[in-house]
Design a protein around this motif. Structure first.
Motif, PDB file in Angstrom:
ATOM      1  N   ASP A  64       4.818   0.812  -6.749  1.00  0.00           N
ATOM      2  CA  ASP A  64       5.031  -0.024  -8.224  1.00  0.00           C
ATOM      3  C   ASP A  64       5.536   0.613  -8.498  1.00  0.00           C
ATOM      4  O   ASP A  64       5.871   0.204 -10.037  1.00  0.00           O
TER       5      ASP A  64
ATOM      6  N   HIS B 245       7.283  -2.615 -11.136  1.00  0.00           N
ATOM      7  CA  HIS B 245       6.431  -2.490 -12.325  1.00  0.00           C
ATOM      8  C   HIS B 245       7.988  -2.160 -13.691  1.00  0.00           C
ATOM      9  O   HIS B 245       7.590  -2.673 -14.581  1.00  0.00           O
TER      10      HIS B 245
ATOM     11  N   THR C 102      -4.968  -3.503  -8.713  1.00  0.00           N
ATOM     12  CA  THR C 102      -4.707  -2.484  -7.637  1.00  0.00           C
ATOM     13  C   THR C 102      -5.646  -2.200  -7.333  1.00  0.00           C
ATOM     14  O   THR C 102      -6.925  -2.104  -8.199  1.00  0.00           O
TER      15      THR C 102
ATOM     16  N   PHE D  94      -1.635  -9.445 -11.258  1.00  0.00           N
ATOM     17  CA  PHE D  94      -1.148  -8.364 -10.554  1.00  0.00           C
ATOM     18  C   PHE D  94      -2.502  -7.104 -10.670  1.00  0.00           C
ATOM     19  O   PHE D  94      -3.097  -7.185 -11.388  1.00  0.00           O
TER      20      PHE D  94
ATOM     21  N   ASP E 291      -4.975  -6.779 -14.635  1.00  0.00           N
ATOM     22  CA  ASP E 291      -3.637  -6.734 -15.383  1.00  0.00           C
ATOM     23  C   ASP E 291      -4.320  -7.117 -16.871  1.00  0.00           C
ATOM     24  O   ASP E 291      -3.116  -6.452 -17.819  1.00  0.00           O
TER      25      ASP E 291
ATOM     26  N   TYR F 250      -3.015   3.715  -2.954  1.00  0.00           N
ATOM     27  CA  TYR F 250      -2.501   2.288  -4.434  1.00  0.00           C
ATOM     28  C   TYR F 250      -2.556   0.848  -3.725  1.00  0.00           C
ATOM     29  O   TYR F 250      -2.155   0.929  -1.844  1.00  0.00           O
ATOM     30  N   SER F 251      -3.588   0.366  -3.886  1.00  0.00           N
ATOM     31  CA  SER F 251      -3.439  -0.890  -2.601  1.00  0.00           C
ATOM     32  C   SER F 251      -2.987  -1.987  -3.421  1.00  0.00           C
ATOM     33  O   SER F 251      -3.867  -3.006  -4.503  1.00  0.00           O
ATOM     34  N   SER F 252      -1.589  -2.859  -3.587  1.00  0.00           N
ATOM     35  CA  SER F 252      -1.393  -3.497  -5.237  1.00  0.00           C
ATOM     36  C   SER F 252      -0.882  -5.068  -4.393  1.00  0.00           C
ATOM     37  O   SER F 252      -0.445  -5.061  -3.368  1.00  0.00           O
ATOM     38  N   HIS F 253      -1.519  -6.188  -5.254  1.00  0.00           N
ATOM     39  CA  HIS F 253      -1.950  -7.190  -5.313  1.00  0.00           C
ATOM     40  C   HIS F 253      -1.080  -8.062  -5.931  1.00  0.00           C
ATOM     41  O   HIS F 253      -0.737  -7.787  -7.277  1.00  0.00           O
TER      42      HIS F 253
ATOM     43  N   ARG G 180       1.948  -3.855 -16.303  1.00  0.00           N
ATOM     44  CA  ARG G 180       1.428  -2.835 -15.298  1.00  0.00           C
ATOM     45  C   ARG G 180       1.890  -1.601 -14.510  1.00  0.00           C
ATOM     46  O   ARG G 180       1.110  -1.372 -14.435  1.00  0.00           O
TER      47      ARG G 180
ATOM     48  N   CYS H  89       1.077  -1.151   0.274  1.00  0.00           N
ATOM     49  CA  CYS H  89       0.402  -0.416   0.086  1.00  0.00           C
ATOM     50  C   CYS H  89       0.784   1.511   0.200  1.00  0.00           C
ATOM     51  O   CYS H  89       1.817   1.107   0.870  1.00  0.00           O
TER      52      CYS H  89
END
Lengths: 461, 198
Positions: A225, A229, B164, B162, B120, A269-272, B126, A218
């Motif tokens: 990110d 990325h 978000t 991925f 994604d 942002y809450s990135s999985h 991404r 987060c």
């Protein structure tokens, strides 16, 4: 600072030299606490959420072995490489090895208090690896060669004029600029270049999910990110207590985390992260570094439920007025004061005493850690194990004698009043810790006992 | 004994007796008033918002807000002017570092916090929703849900490598708690809620 020999009280005294700054620090953090209240009160089921979060974390601690094994299995199936580090040194060596395998000597890193705990940046610097912290606050303190003073707001102890000066010195802007918009834009330009060119990115982990083998990071800035990325290798470092059982439990934690931290409804942002990109690499390092020891301490194990929101710091009357650096540990404030003695009782013996035990920390904690009770319990453990400061021990013994002997108690009281009345310089001086940043009270003319002896006959007649 | 075994055996020796997980079903809420709440929360986290009924309308708004000569990239096939399969298949950083506006579809929006879920599959690259200077997301009006609990109900039905939640533009308040929009990611986030999906 890690090598400082000063204790919390001495470091707090340093921070208190600048009264305007202390007042600003105090009021700003209290304002964040108020924002937390405002947002929390908009959720009718807030207390039920805290209870659910607490119970989920209790379950995690009671079933951690199975969750770790399950997470590893699922993460590996997802194509993530899982590493295990028993301590800080092993963690740092693993990161170094991964950077070397990528044939580079530099890395971009988003916020990870674990890497602060492990001293990763210093270790990598010694081995010729350049690390650039990408969170704005962390970049500022990194340029200032200081550690973060707050886990969510790393440079809350700095004024904008000082930040302008740091950017003038290191990022080539003109002198005397203090506009936050301009300074942030400067950092954006500087760090974008870093994001575009770094092949290895390290991030922290907010939550890792046993059920799916994915992890969640987060941020508000988007720096985790941007780093992950655009890099070929993503390294995610996490303490083993960051596991949660199932993905649906994120519904509870993501509702609580940012509302407790800053009063926002959620981070931007809450990135999985579940699988690496095609042809790229993703690593997770599971770090113990004392956590299994804390898990075995019945009175202190539930400090491992912490989700690092910093609500306990923002509300703490001591933290707000002593500053994060006074705790001389990676995680400051009330939660840090119950985590740090587990790592080193001698070094951090002062921290459980850096509290009024008012309980405000426990009341705002989103996972219901009994922080102030643990602070109290640590004091007993530290004294029993011989880690209490000598002056405090002598003082406590004197107090015990005084309070157990009425005659001595009355004499001491009388002498004290006489001294304060006729020779105030005897207590209003630097030798008396109560006189620091305080005025001594005016002494009463007589004690309650004296007053009672004089008046008893009158009122009853 | 390697570190994995050492840690796992220490965990099993020190973890307390098993306690059960709590029931979460009581948190689910009904969906009335969701759209209004979503709009209000999106604005509070710094997002812009438009109700639209066609893709042409989106293009007109994008052009009027951003002007001509901007690098606008979309992963939405309906936006033919900005969609390029060849572009989206090129993962080179040099290809995406100077995007002015990225237009993506979102899966659903969450009323309680203004966050939009993107996987994604919608992003293609991404980095796209993070590296662009401005982000635009298209959402169907019927895909707004009350809370994060319903969100994870929906998420359990999809697969992704991925994904978000994005709630507004990139921001920071690290300098004296002054809110600055546009930290490292997009300087703005615009949400187009499609009332009548063509």
């Amino acid at each position: 600072m890690e090598n400082s020999t000063k204790d919390h009280a001495e470091l707090a005294q340093d921070f208190n030299r600048d009264e305007d700054r202390v007042n600003w620090h105090d009021e700003t953090l209290w304002f964040i606490r108020q924002k937390r209240d405002k947002t929390a009160h908009q959720i009718p089921e807030w207390e039920a959420l805290r209870e659910a979060a607490s119970q989920i974390k209790n379950n995690v601690l009671s079933n951690l072995h199975n969750y770790l094994v399950l997470f590893e299995k699922n993460a590996v199936t997802n194509g993530i490489v899982v590493h295990w580090a028993a301590d800080a040194s092993e963690h740092n060596k693993i990161v170094h090895k991964l950077i070397s395998e990528a044939n580079v000597n530099r890395m971009v890193k988003s916020k990870s208090m674990l890497t602060e705990e492990c001293g990763l940046n210093e270790y990598l610097a010694e081995h010729g690896i350049e690390v650039i912290d990408s969170d704005l606050g962390e970049r500022i303190v990194q340029l200032a060669e200081e550690p973060p003073s707050h886990i969510v707001l790393p440079c809350i102890h700095k004024k904008k004029e000082e930040i302008g000066e740091i950017f003038h010195k290191h990022l080539g802007i003109e002198a005397n600029i203090s506009d936050p918009q301009f300074l942030t834009e400067t950092a954006r330009g500087h760090l974008r270049e870093i994001f575009l060119t770094r092949k290895v990115a390290l991030t922290g982990v907010n939550f890792a999910i046993a059920e799916t083998g994915e992890f969640v990071v987060c941020t508000n800035e988007g720096n985790a990110d941007m780093g992950a990325h655009l890099a070929d290798v993503h390294i995610a470092s996490m303490g083993i207590e960051k596991l949660i059982p199932e993905r649906k439990h994120l519904g509870v934690f993501l509702r609580l985390l940012t509302r407790s931290a800053t009063g926002q409804p959620i981070t931007t942002y809450s990135s999985h992260f579940k699988k690496p990109r095609d042809g790229k690499k993703m690593h997770v390092i599971l770090v113990d570094n004392g956590r299994t020891v804390q898990l075995g301490r019945k009175d202190f194990r539930n400090s491992l439920k912490c989700i690092r929101c910093a609500a306990c710091m923002n509300t703490c009357p001591v933290y707000r007025r002593s500053g994060g650096h006074s705790y001389h540990t990676a995680v400051a404030g009330p939660i840090g004061s119950i985590l740090a003695p587990n790592l080193d009782m001698k070094k951090y013996a002062d921290l459980p005493f850096a509290s009024t035990l008012c309980g405000s920390c426990s009341n705002v904690c989103p996972v219901k850690i009994d922080i102030h009770e643990q602070l109290y319990k640590w004091r007993q453990v530290l004294v029993k194990n011989g880690y209490a400061p000598a002056a405090k021990k002598v003082g406590m013994q004197l107090m015990t004698w005084t309070l157990s002997s009425p005659g001595f108690y009355h004499t001491v009281g009388k002498v004290g009043r006489l001294v304060m009345k006729h020779a105030p310089f005897a207590v209003n001086n630097k030798l008396n810790p109560w006189f620091k940043q305080r005025d001594m009270p005016y002494p009463p003319a007589e004690s309650f006992n004296e007053w009672y002896a004089k008046n008893e006959g009158k009122t009853h007649r | 004994m390697n570190s994995r075994e050492k840690i796992l055996s220490a965990v099993i020796a020190n973890q307390p007796e098993l306690v059960p997980l709590p029931e979460l079903s009581s948190f689910e809420r009904n969906a009335s008033g969701c759209s209004d709440k979503f709009v209000a929360m999106l604005k509070s986290v710094g997002g812009f918002f438009y109700y639209v009924s066609s893709y042409d309308e989106i293009i007109n708004i994008l052009l009027s807000v951003n002007g001509e000569n901007k690098k606008i990239i979309s992963t939405v096939t309906e936006l033919t002017a900005y969609y390029s399969e060849e572009f989206l298949n090129n993962p080179q950083i040099s290809n995406i570092h100077d995007i002015d506006v990225a237009v993506l579809k979102g899966r659903f929006g969450v009323a309680e916090n203004g966050a939009i879920w993107l996987t994604d599959q919608e992003m293609r690259q991404r980095a796209l929703p993070f590296i662009c200077q401005h982000l635009a997301v298209i959402l169907n009006a019927d895909s707004i849900i009350p809370t994060m609990h319903e969100a994870y109900e929906l998420i359990s039905k999809v697969t992704y490598d991925f994904a978000t939640f994005i709630a507004g533009p990139s921001k920071t308040a690290d300098i004296e708690q002054s809110l600055v929009i546009g930290a490292h990611g997009p300087r703005s986030m615009t949400v187009f809620v499609m009332i009548n999906d063509q």
